[in-house]
Design an enzyme around this catalytic site. Sequence first.
Site, PDB file in Angstrom:
ATOM      1  N   LYS A  30      58.419 -12.988  33.673  1.00 48.71           N
ATOM      2  CA  LYS A  30      59.604 -12.123  33.793  1.00 48.71           C
ATOM      3  C   LYS A  30      59.189 -10.663  33.941  1.00 48.71           C
ATOM      4  O   LYS A  30      59.731  -9.938  34.770  1.00 48.71           O
ATOM      5  CB  LYS A  30      60.505 -12.348  32.568  1.00 48.71           C
ATOM      6  CG  LYS A  30      61.787 -11.524  32.561  1.00 48.71           C
ATOM      7  CD  LYS A  30      62.876 -12.165  31.709  1.00 48.71           C
ATOM      8  CE  LYS A  30      62.618 -12.139  30.220  1.00 48.71           C
ATOM      9  NZ  LYS A  30      62.716 -10.811  29.587  1.00 48.71           N
ATOM     10  N   SER A  31      58.236 -10.213  33.123  1.00 44.36           N
ATOM     11  CA  SER A  31      57.809  -8.803  33.189  1.00 44.36           C
ATOM     12  C   SER A  31      57.232  -8.476  34.564  1.00 44.36           C
ATOM     13  O   SER A  31      57.538  -7.438  35.155  1.00 44.36           O
ATOM     14  CB  SER A  31      56.728  -8.543  32.132  1.00 44.36           C
ATOM     15  OG  SER A  31      57.274  -8.625  30.845  1.00 44.36           O
ATOM     16  N   ARG A  35      58.794  -6.006  37.809  1.00 40.58           N
ATOM     17  CA  ARG A  35      57.961  -4.934  38.346  1.00 40.58           C
ATOM     18  C   ARG A  35      57.637  -5.156  39.822  1.00 40.58           C
ATOM     19  O   ARG A  35      57.538  -4.195  40.598  1.00 40.58           O
ATOM     20  CB  ARG A  35      56.681  -4.808  37.521  1.00 40.58           C
ATOM     21  CG  ARG A  35      56.953  -4.182  36.134  1.00 40.58           C
ATOM     22  CD  ARG A  35      55.830  -4.478  35.167  1.00 40.58           C
ATOM     23  NE  ARG A  35      55.939  -3.791  33.887  1.00 40.58           N
ATOM     24  CZ  ARG A  35      56.705  -4.185  32.857  1.00 40.58           C
ATOM     25  NH1 ARG A  35      57.475  -5.272  32.967  1.00 40.58           N
ATOM     26  NH2 ARG A  35      56.726  -3.509  31.728  1.00 40.58           N
ATOM     27  N   ARG A 131      72.044  -2.503  22.482  1.00 39.74           N
ATOM     28  CA  ARG A 131      70.612  -2.176  22.320  1.00 39.74           C
ATOM     29  C   ARG A 131      70.343  -0.683  22.522  1.00 39.74           C
ATOM     30  O   ARG A 131      71.016  -0.021  23.308  1.00 39.74           O
ATOM     31  CB  ARG A 131      69.778  -3.043  23.284  1.00 39.74           C
ATOM     32  CG  ARG A 131      69.892  -4.504  22.904  1.00 39.74           C
ATOM     33  CD  ARG A 131      69.165  -5.413  23.842  1.00 39.74           C
ATOM     34  NE  ARG A 131      67.723  -5.265  23.766  1.00 39.74           N
ATOM     35  CZ  ARG A 131      66.890  -5.923  24.553  1.00 39.74           C
ATOM     36  NH1 ARG A 131      67.362  -6.749  25.493  1.00 39.74           N
ATOM     37  NH2 ARG A 131      65.590  -5.761  24.424  1.00 39.74           N
ATOM     38  N   GLN A 178      58.365  -1.126  27.736  1.00 38.96           N
ATOM     39  CA  GLN A 178      59.525  -0.703  28.537  1.00 38.96           C
ATOM     40  C   GLN A 178      59.619   0.817  28.562  1.00 38.96           C
ATOM     41  O   GLN A 178      59.879   1.412  29.612  1.00 38.96           O
ATOM     42  CB  GLN A 178      60.810  -1.327  27.992  1.00 38.96           C
ATOM     43  CG  GLN A 178      60.829  -2.835  28.159  1.00 38.96           C
ATOM     44  CD  GLN A 178      62.074  -3.478  27.567  1.00 38.96           C
ATOM     45  OE1 GLN A 178      62.995  -2.801  27.115  1.00 38.96           O
ATOM     46  NE2 GLN A 178      62.101  -4.804  27.562  1.00 38.96           N
ATOM     47  N   ASP A 328      57.702 -11.224  21.865  1.00 34.29           N
ATOM     48  CA  ASP A 328      58.817 -12.128  22.177  1.00 34.29           C
ATOM     49  C   ASP A 328      58.585 -13.539  21.636  1.00 34.29           C
ATOM     50  O   ASP A 328      59.451 -14.415  21.795  1.00 34.29           O
ATOM     51  CB  ASP A 328      59.021 -12.210  23.695  1.00 34.29           C
ATOM     52  CG  ASP A 328      59.477 -10.881  24.277  1.00 34.29           C
ATOM     53  OD1 ASP A 328      60.007 -10.038  23.524  1.00 34.29           O
ATOM     54  OD2 ASP A 328      59.294 -10.681  25.501  1.00 34.29           O
ATOM     55  N   LYS A 355      66.153  -6.608  19.801  1.00 41.25           N
ATOM     56  CA  LYS A 355      66.020  -7.406  21.032  1.00 41.25           C
ATOM     57  C   LYS A 355      67.416  -7.919  21.424  1.00 41.25           C
ATOM     58  O   LYS A 355      68.416  -7.368  21.011  1.00 41.25           O
ATOM     59  CB  LYS A 355      65.012  -8.528  20.806  1.00 41.25           C
ATOM     60  CG  LYS A 355      63.591  -8.021  20.506  1.00 41.25           C
ATOM     61  CD  LYS A 355      62.968  -7.320  21.695  1.00 41.25           C
ATOM     62  CE  LYS A 355      61.569  -6.811  21.378  1.00 41.25           C
ATOM     63  NZ  LYS A 355      61.024  -5.987  22.460  1.00 41.25           N
TER      64      LYS A 355
HETATM   65  O1  LIG Z   1      57.949  -4.382  29.544  1.00 38.82           O
HETATM   66  C1  LIG Z   1      58.374  -5.545  29.501  1.00 38.82           C
HETATM   67  O2  LIG Z   1      58.442  -6.270  30.515  1.00 38.82           O
HETATM   68  C2  LIG Z   1      58.795  -6.098  28.190  1.00 38.82           C
HETATM   69  C3  LIG Z   1      58.447  -5.442  27.042  1.00 38.82           C
HETATM   70  C4  LIG Z   1      58.859  -5.878  25.700  1.00 38.82           C
HETATM   71  O3  LIG Z   1      59.904  -5.044  25.246  1.00 38.82           O
HETATM   72  P1  LIG Z   1      59.651  -3.635  24.507  1.00 38.82           P
HETATM   73  O4  LIG Z   1      59.081  -2.698  25.481  1.00 38.82           O
HETATM   74  O5  LIG Z   1      61.022  -3.212  24.058  1.00 38.82           O
HETATM   75  O6  LIG Z   1      58.729  -3.945  23.369  1.00 38.82           O
HETATM   76  C5  LIG Z   1      59.348  -7.323  25.682  1.00 38.82           C
HETATM   77  O7  LIG Z   1      60.010  -7.585  24.476  1.00 38.82           O
HETATM   78  C6  LIG Z   1      60.251  -7.622  26.851  1.00 38.82           C
HETATM   79  O8  LIG Z   1      60.637  -8.967  26.849  1.00 38.82           O
HETATM   80  C7  LIG Z   1      59.569  -7.348  28.170  1.00 38.82           C
HETATM   81  C1  LIG Z   2      63.209  -8.943  24.790  1.00 43.82           C
HETATM   82  C2  LIG Z   2      63.285  -9.646  25.918  1.00 43.82           C
HETATM   83  O1  LIG Z   2      63.701  -9.175  27.132  1.00 43.82           O
HETATM   84  P1  LIG Z   2      64.467  -7.840  27.538  1.00 43.82           P
HETATM   85  O2  LIG Z   2      64.048  -6.745  26.585  1.00 43.82           O
HETATM   86  O3  LIG Z   2      64.069  -7.580  28.946  1.00 43.82           O
HETATM   87  O4  LIG Z   2      65.948  -8.118  27.442  1.00 43.82           O
HETATM   88  C3  LIG Z   2      62.855 -11.065  25.942  1.00 43.82           C
HETATM   89  O5  LIG Z   2      62.817 -11.627  27.048  1.00 43.82           O
HETATM   90  O6  LIG Z   2      62.552 -11.658  24.892  1.00 43.82           O
END
Ligand SMILES: O=C(O)C1=C[C@@H](OP(=O)(O)O)[C@@H](O)[C@H](O)C1
Ligand SMILES: C=C(OP(=O)(O)O)C(=O)O
EC number: 2.5.1.19
Length: 451
Positions: A30-31, A35, A131, A178, A328, A355
Amino acid sequence: MSADPESAPRPLVSAASGPLSGTGRAPGDKSVSHRALIFGALAVGETSITGLLEGEDVLRTAAAMGALGAEVAREGTGAWRVRGVGVGGLAEPAGVLDLGNSGTGARLIMGLVAGHPITATFTGDASLSRRPMGRVLTPLGQMGATWLSREGGRLPLTLHGAARARAIRYVLPVASAQVKSAVLLAGLNAPGRTIVVEPEATRDHTERMLRHFGATVTVTEGPEGREIALDGEPDLTAAPVAVPGDPSSAAFPLVAALTVPGSQVRMEGVGLNPGRTGLFDTLREMGADLVIENARTEAGEPVGDLVARHSALKGVTVPPERAPSMIDEYPILCVAAAHAEGETVMQGIGELRVKESDRIAAMARGLEACGVKVAESPDGMTVTGAPGAVPGGATVATHLDHRIAMSFLVLGLSARTPVGVDDARMIATSFPEFEVLMTGFGAAFREAPPA
Ligand SMILES: O=C(O)C1=C[C@@H](OP(=O)(O)O)[C@@H](O)[C@H](O)C1
Ligand SMILES: C=C(OP(=O)(O)O)C(=O)O
């Protein structure tokens, strides 16, 4: 199944199913998928992406990139093409950018908009609207952006990008990839060097992808932590992206195999970026028979096949400094912990409270309802396991959180009585194939009438 907020909740029940077995592929990371679309939209030329996660979070980002002026087209399963506009070339969107359930989409795209002289309004579902966005708005304000939001920087929010973005040096007050990424994305259109310092290393997909698309990024270890410096106003050039499988998604079938007696499951093509593999290290410390085969590098990311066999697990103390590399994965770790001999202690995980849901509270209430002993603190939790003897027998509230839903569906496979979740719709945000894959391995899931 849709996570459309207009549709009705979809309760699902999971019951003991006998051994799980088979081979599967984790969905695209997903990350990396978010991107790939974002950098593709900023690059000059045509970026082709394979293995893109077609989950709802990522589809929202794809739509947003289209609204900001990129040409985004789906060519086949996981195969997408993005014709970018060049750094500085984004257009003001005509409508609202609805990021649904996605924190990553919302925060990264805020960074993108902040660096351009455009205005965009961001909305999301009830979960995303709760959030905190102040963590990205603070540095983006320093770079020249202004905004109007609900109290505490919550969505809906209208962001006016900087007329001329300023490069800053920003020390992250919270370990967040993020926030790091939002600042770097804004810094792309700022003259000079944007520097982000992270006291604790977080996933580095943004740094890797910036380089992949031609930006100059240097990373050094300084007294305050890992220092990432980006030279502003680069010419980003389109580059192909092969998205690895998502370790955060692979975790669910793998923990299911570890906890259901007699099981063996193989997940292929799983991304093994060291910023993401804390859960696998922890599971091995707990005694898991979890083996990496065919370790290789694909498109700049380490990848391997993971084989998990049912194991007698024991409780461990998870070092708090490991949290960013498994942030996560704590919900599914709780499921492994429920089947481990003794206590599993998790500390330094206050971020879980912001989250998609308050994941400490959601896991604690759900585990208690299933007869598992849990102690909760503001930034930690301790689970006392009952190997092979988790009672189950509850319907758990998932609070619009995909990982809470998947975790309890996995727990139901090894509990003495079935475990229900109140709503399985959100699973489609990150792992649309979850139910098909799991039932293919032998999991017994059934639709349940609403309570
Ligand atoms: O940069 C990212 O793709 C992510 C960073 C994480 O969040 P945080 O940056 O809030 O820790 C993670 O929990 C999220 O699922 C994806
Ligand atoms: C925290 C998560 O995603 P996001 O922050 O992108 O909603 C996740 O997928 O567990």
